[in-house]
Scaffold this active site. Structure first.
Site: not given
Length: 354
Positions: A94-96
């Site tokens: 996951y990222c932002w």
């Protein structure tokens, strides 16, 4: 193969061999999913550079620069942190907000042959759930407070109750703080507010909310960490189990509970200075003299007599107090006593559920 993961329920997250946060180290330090490891595809400086180019020059140039950084960083992770992962490795990435950074990492790892999940909505999906659960929800929490004056070993009894099968929230552990001006740990700084809330939310997800949750009585801030609204509302009206102990026993106990302070006079002086708004210069000078002489037991006893015990009584008189469930006079503050009292508390809570 890349799969889109749309929820963050514990059973869903448990399907993955690792949860990989590809955001920058600064973003990761502020908050992250429980158990996540940080393998950034852009470090803090690279992320700032790409953002600046995007705003001031062009989207194309920013993406070209960013892609080069991402490729180099993912290559480094493959050569180091991911070098020993087996063929069947199954990570969640996951990222932002589930966009370019997480998909870039997932695309490369999928080409290696690993089956990757990408969290839809990224970190923001997690944060929305935490906010909904701790700040927006009005569902009552079945909290029971473990109360008592400073030095009555509430944290030790709480941990012993955990071992007896009681559902407990150790807020001081989550906050890395012991809840007083002497409470900070020199080599263990407090987490950011968002990560403090993450730890509470994640713990609550493991609980059966039809059963009581034992929580140490605190003010609404533990150091700089603020207890979130839903939990604080429950704590203000919760029934209480109170611990008592003689002053001399409490003073002796505090020497074992605060070894970092008694081993560092400068830390003790700094903590005493934080009491300036509440006491006279003469009183503060007396306390500094006790610290200078390493009379830690005398200092602890005097602080409790002149500061902490009166503050505790004022707090009780101001606050909304729930029903008194039980009171335990510990007498001796040792591990055998903690285990005995924890067993009695566990038995009493179990009886109350019947």
């Amino acid at each position: 193969m890349i799969e889109t993961v749309s929820n963050i329920e514990p059973e869903t997250l448990a399907r993955f061999d690792a949860i990989i946060d590809v955001r920058s180290p600064a973003e990761f330090a502020e908050d992250r999913l429980p158990g996540a490891i940080n393998l950034p595809v852009l470090d803090d400086a690279e992320r700032a550079e790409v953002g600046t180019v995007y705003k001031q020059e062009s989207r194309f140039k920013a993406r070209r620069i960013g892609a080069a950084y991402v490729a180099r960083n993912v290559a480094r992770h493959l050569e180091n942190a991911l070098a020993d992962r087996p063929k069947g490795f199954h990570p969640l990435i996951y990222c932002w907000r589930g966009g370019m950074r997480s998909n870039a990492m997932a695309t490369i790892l999928a080409q290696v042959g690993w089956r990757c999940g990408v969290l839809e909505g990224g970190y923001k999906t997690w944060r929305r759930a935490v906010t909904a659960g701790l700040r927006n929800s009005e569902e009552a929490l079945p909290v029971i407070l473990l109360d008592g004056q400073t030095g009555t070993a509430k944290s030790d009894v709480l941990r012993a109750a955990t071992r007896e099968g009681v559902q407990t929230l150790d807020l001081e552990d989550f906050a890395h703080h012991r809840g007083s001006v002497f409470g900070g740990y020199i080599n263990n700084p407090q987490p950011e507010q968002k990560y403090f809330e993450t730890r509470i939310f994640d713990r609550l997800r493991d609980f059966d909310l039809s059963k009581p949750i034992l929580v140490e009585a605190e003010s609404n801030r533990i150091g700089r960490c603020e207890i979130p609204k839903r939990l604080w509302t429950a704590m203000q009206n919760a029934p209480r189990i109170t611990l008592t102990a003689p002053l001399a026993a409490r003073a002796a106990y505090l020497l074992t509970a605060y070894p970092d302070i008694t081993g560092d006079k400068s830390a003790a002086f700094a903590a005493i200075d934080r009491l300036k708004p509440f006491h006279s210069r003469e009183t503060l000078a007396d306390w500094r003299a006790l610290a200078e002489a390493a009379d830690w037991r005398g200092l602890a006893a005097d602080l409790m007599r002149a500061h902490y015990d009166p503050a505790y009584e004022r707090s009780r008189q101001r606050g909304r107090c729930g029903a008194a469930l039980a009171e335990y006079n510990l007498g001796e503050l040792d591990s055998a006593t903690f285990e005995r009292v924890a067993k009695e508390i566990a038995s009493a809570l179990l009886s109350a559920q019947r």
